[in-house]
Design an enzyme around this catalytic site. Sequence first.
Site, PDB file in Angstrom:
ATOM      1  N   CYS A 137       0.825  -1.217   0.000  1.00 11.88           N
ATOM      2  CA  CYS A 137       0.000   0.000   0.000  1.00 11.88           C
ATOM      3  C   CYS A 137       0.856   1.262   0.000  1.00 11.88           C
ATOM      4  O   CYS A 137       0.675   2.146  -0.830  1.00 11.88           O
ATOM      5  CB  CYS A 137      -0.943   0.000   1.191  1.00 11.88           C
ATOM      6  N   HIS A 138       1.753   1.359   0.957  1.00 11.34           N
ATOM      7  CA  HIS A 138       2.526   2.590   1.066  1.00 11.34           C
ATOM      8  C   HIS A 138       4.011   2.344   1.242  1.00 11.34           C
ATOM      9  O   HIS A 138       4.742   3.200   1.720  1.00 11.34           O
ATOM     10  CB  HIS A 138       1.975   3.463   2.201  1.00 11.34           C
ATOM     11  N   GLY A 139       4.443   1.106   0.910  1.00  6.00           N
ATOM     12  CA  GLY A 139       5.868   0.833   0.831  1.00  6.00           C
ATOM     13  C   GLY A 139       6.622   0.710   2.142  1.00  6.00           C
ATOM     14  O   GLY A 139       7.698   1.268   2.279  1.00  6.00           O
TER      15      GLY A 139
ATOM     16  N   TYR B 294      -4.558  11.954  -1.160  1.00  4.27           N
ATOM     17  CA  TYR B 294      -3.855  10.690  -0.957  1.00  4.27           C
ATOM     18  C   TYR B 294      -2.369  10.871  -1.240  1.00  4.27           C
ATOM     19  O   TYR B 294      -1.518  10.352  -0.518  1.00  4.27           O
ATOM     20  CB  TYR B 294      -4.475   9.639  -1.877  1.00  4.27           C
TER      21      TYR B 294
END
Lengths: 173, 419
Positions: A137-139, B294
Amino acid sequence: MDKSEKKTTRRDFLFTTSYTVGAVGLGAVIWPLIDQMNPDKAQKALATTEVDISQIEPGKSITVLWRGKPVFLKRRTQEEILEARSVSLDDLPHPEKDEERVKNGKDEWLVMLGVCTHLGCVPLSNKGDYKGWFCPCHGSHYDVSGRIRKGPAPKNMEIPKYEFVDANTIKIG
Amino acid sequence: MSEQEYVPKSKAGKWFNDRLPLLSLASHLTDYPTPKNLNYWWTFGGILTFCLLTQIITGIVLAMHYVAHADLAFASVEHIMRDVNYGWLIRYIHSNGASMFFLAVYIHIFRSLFYGSYKSPREIIWIIGLMIYLLMMAAAFMGYVLPWGQMSFWGATVITNLFSAIPLVGDSITTWLWGAYSVDNPTLTRFFSLHYLIPFLILGLVVLHIWALHVPGNNNPVGIDIKKPSKDTVPFHPYITIKDAFALLLFMIIFAGFVFFAPNVLGHSDNYIQANPMVTPAHIVPEWYLLPFYAILRSVPDKLGGVILMFGAIFILFVLPWLDTSKVRSAVFRPIYRQFFWILIVDVLVLGYVGAMPAEGIYLVLARVGTVYYFLHFLVILPVVGYLEKTEPVPLSISEPVLSGSADYSMAKKDNEKI
């Protein structure tokens, strides 16, 4: 109204007591409306899961669902354990020894919530820069002990409460 | 609201109006003096009202067939698509309607930014508008969870986990929001309840938004105060109603284009896979209208910091009327601000683009530059430009054309100070 008279009157007393009783009453009504959103008895009843681990080969892992969340049960190889223990605590954003993350004498078993501590995705195993887990998702990169090494996640993956019921069974929760 | 007292012609009308002045209200709305130079960027208020009503009507219909349960929701959406008469049409209108709603609201917001509609005396209109925008995002997010597909589930997980960044009470708040120890059936049922509630809250705020608008009246492309009614105004009906209707027609053509020819182009194919708490999709992204925020969230390598900046990017807009120090409203007369306005548009588009890309390499660099610039625009550029900029002469009225020459310029300056 006579402004010079600053004596506390019967009316002041009635105002204060009315407001107080009103505030308590309001709180008593609001609290059930808020608390109804917390996990209910049915949710709490699902709080333990027993897992058979006899089929897991060294180096392999399985994922089970506990309280709606995935739990990783990984049987680590000796090399992986050694690697996890050779890391200096200074290199860890959330310093925890590998020994603290497993049960004493059951060093090969890593049991942890498969939930990234950033925003709750399920990390992928055997991926990332530290050969542990990688969250797509966000590393965030985790090592073979499930400790955060790189990326936005603030903490190591959580170790749930669990115990070995016998040699082949783990009870989570 | 300075029109003369309205008296219904019929006796029955007068009897009713004396008891409930609905006819007076209708008369106010029809005769409402509107600047005669409003361009097509001003038609989006009407378009947004149409969008809200479309979502409410299609939503009520969908709720007749949808089942809010973790085991049944996904199948019930497919049931709507395949079995319910015209269910596919109604659902596609509703899902694409959300996107069209946001498209219109972004144009509406940037219109306000360009023409300075948020400035005194219209700050309350602006703030109510932002509250509507926040509720729209909440409604859209919860609505996206209801089909209980993979994107629904993991979008819900990521967004609710934002609250876990709050120190000390974060985890308790997240559990409270879920009603479970993860996103689960209790989460779905409460999201459905709130998703049904929010549009009506928005409707209430829309009434306040229009009420607050009708106190000072519309801003206009030259951004000056005008006398109402005067030769600078036209009655709302039929002049504005017909213009709004024409713009709405064009908007509906685009809307219908999406619904009939590309109903899934704005969605994500992973949402046609039923929610699975064991597997996160390889690449999760929010709906397009949330992508810039985001990108800001992901640009910060710290969890709490990312969450703070993301919410800050929205809440900074609430103080915008006080950050912009320029007394001239319309960017038409602000040569420097005008350029920064377009840079901001590009910045937001870039943030939206990188929000859809993986958070690594050049995308991460772009997201960071974009985030810094976004805050720079509001916190530094706007206040400073307002002080330093030499604005162009502002006309005294809409009817009076701006003549070149110094004589008019001095008059314009005087008016300039008055605003």
